[in-house]
Design a protein around this motif. Structure first.
Motif, PDB file in Angstrom:
ATOM      1  N   MET A 147      14.351  -4.661   2.006  1.00  0.00           N
ATOM      2  CA  MET A 147      13.168  -4.578   2.601  1.00  0.00           C
ATOM      3  C   MET A 147      11.804  -4.415   1.818  1.00  0.00           C
ATOM      4  O   MET A 147      11.923  -3.953   1.029  1.00  0.00           O
ATOM      5  N   PRO A 148      10.799  -5.311   2.163  1.00  0.00           N
ATOM      6  CA  PRO A 148       9.444  -5.417   1.382  1.00  0.00           C
ATOM      7  C   PRO A 148       8.774  -3.966   1.370  1.00  0.00           C
ATOM      8  O   PRO A 148       9.031  -3.248   2.297  1.00  0.00           O
ATOM      9  N   ARG A 149       8.453  -3.428   0.004  1.00  0.00           N
ATOM     10  CA  ARG A 149       7.933  -2.077   0.167  1.00  0.00           C
ATOM     11  C   ARG A 149       6.811  -1.956  -1.166  1.00  0.00           C
ATOM     12  O   ARG A 149       7.223  -2.587  -2.042  1.00  0.00           O
ATOM     13  N   LEU A 150       5.973  -0.985  -0.993  1.00  0.00           N
ATOM     14  CA  LEU A 150       5.171  -0.448  -1.947  1.00  0.00           C
ATOM     15  C   LEU A 150       5.357   0.925  -2.292  1.00  0.00           C
ATOM     16  O   LEU A 150       5.234   1.488  -1.413  1.00  0.00           O
ATOM     17  N   SER A 151       5.606   1.194  -3.543  1.00  0.00           N
ATOM     18  CA  SER A 151       6.087   2.631  -3.875  1.00  0.00           C
ATOM     19  C   SER A 151       5.386   2.905  -5.220  1.00  0.00           C
ATOM     20  O   SER A 151       4.685   2.154  -6.022  1.00  0.00           O
ATOM     21  N   THR A 152       5.044   4.329  -5.601  1.00  0.00           N
ATOM     22  CA  THR A 152       4.503   4.693  -6.771  1.00  0.00           C
ATOM     23  C   THR A 152       5.040   5.719  -7.305  1.00  0.00           C
ATOM     24  O   THR A 152       6.019   6.565  -6.739  1.00  0.00           O
ATOM     25  N   HIS A 153       4.713   6.102  -8.608  1.00  0.00           N
ATOM     26  CA  HIS A 153       5.396   7.227  -9.298  1.00  0.00           C
ATOM     27  C   HIS A 153       4.202   7.764 -10.342  1.00  0.00           C
ATOM     28  O   HIS A 153       3.722   6.748 -10.867  1.00  0.00           O
ATOM     29  N   VAL A 154       4.068   9.082 -10.470  1.00  0.00           N
ATOM     30  CA  VAL A 154       2.984   9.289 -11.453  1.00  0.00           C
ATOM     31  C   VAL A 154       3.753  10.438 -12.342  1.00  0.00           C
ATOM     32  O   VAL A 154       4.210  11.453 -12.058  1.00  0.00           O
TER      33      VAL A 154
END
Length: 118
Positions: free
Chosen positions: A1-8
């Motif tokens: 599934m297409p998605r946008l994620s992040t991590h700091v």
């Protein structure tokens, strides 16, 4: 599934940055900003759910504004006033409507870097 994620990641302390506020916006015509979500990172420096997924994931220009100044103050670090980095805006494009875009932020009170991760 297409998605946008992040991590700091807090590179000054060598650990995930928990509790960082971030605001995701989409730009229409390069000028008109629509805020899509306002959330915080969890103990692993990630969000509990993807920032975008499914039908909300669209080709276009986006920005994640990472509010790192309050995070570093909460860590007990002595920062100048105003801090060198307070809000780090990362503007990027999503070109593949079927892709996974991961936009991590590696940050200290004095510098940051990013890349398109997987």
């Amino acid at each position: 599934m297409p998605r946008l994620s992040t991590h700091v990641l807090d590179t000054a302390q060598g650990r995930p940055a928990a509790g960082v506020t971030l605001v995701l916006s989409r730009f229409e015509d390069g000028r008109h900003r629509t805020v899509l979500c306002d959330t915080k990172t969890n103990q692993d420096g990630r969000t509990d759910t993807p920032l975008l997924e499914g039908d909300a994931f669209k080709v276009g220009q986006y920005e994640i504004a990472f509010h790192v100044g309050p995070y570093f103050r909460a860590q007990g670090l002595t920062l100048p006033e105003p801090p060198f980095l307070d809000v780090v805006p990362l503007r990027f494009g999503i070109a593949d409507p079927h892709g996974h875009y991961h936009v991590p932020l590696l940050v200290s009170p004095w510098s940051y870097s990013t890349y398109r991760g997987s």
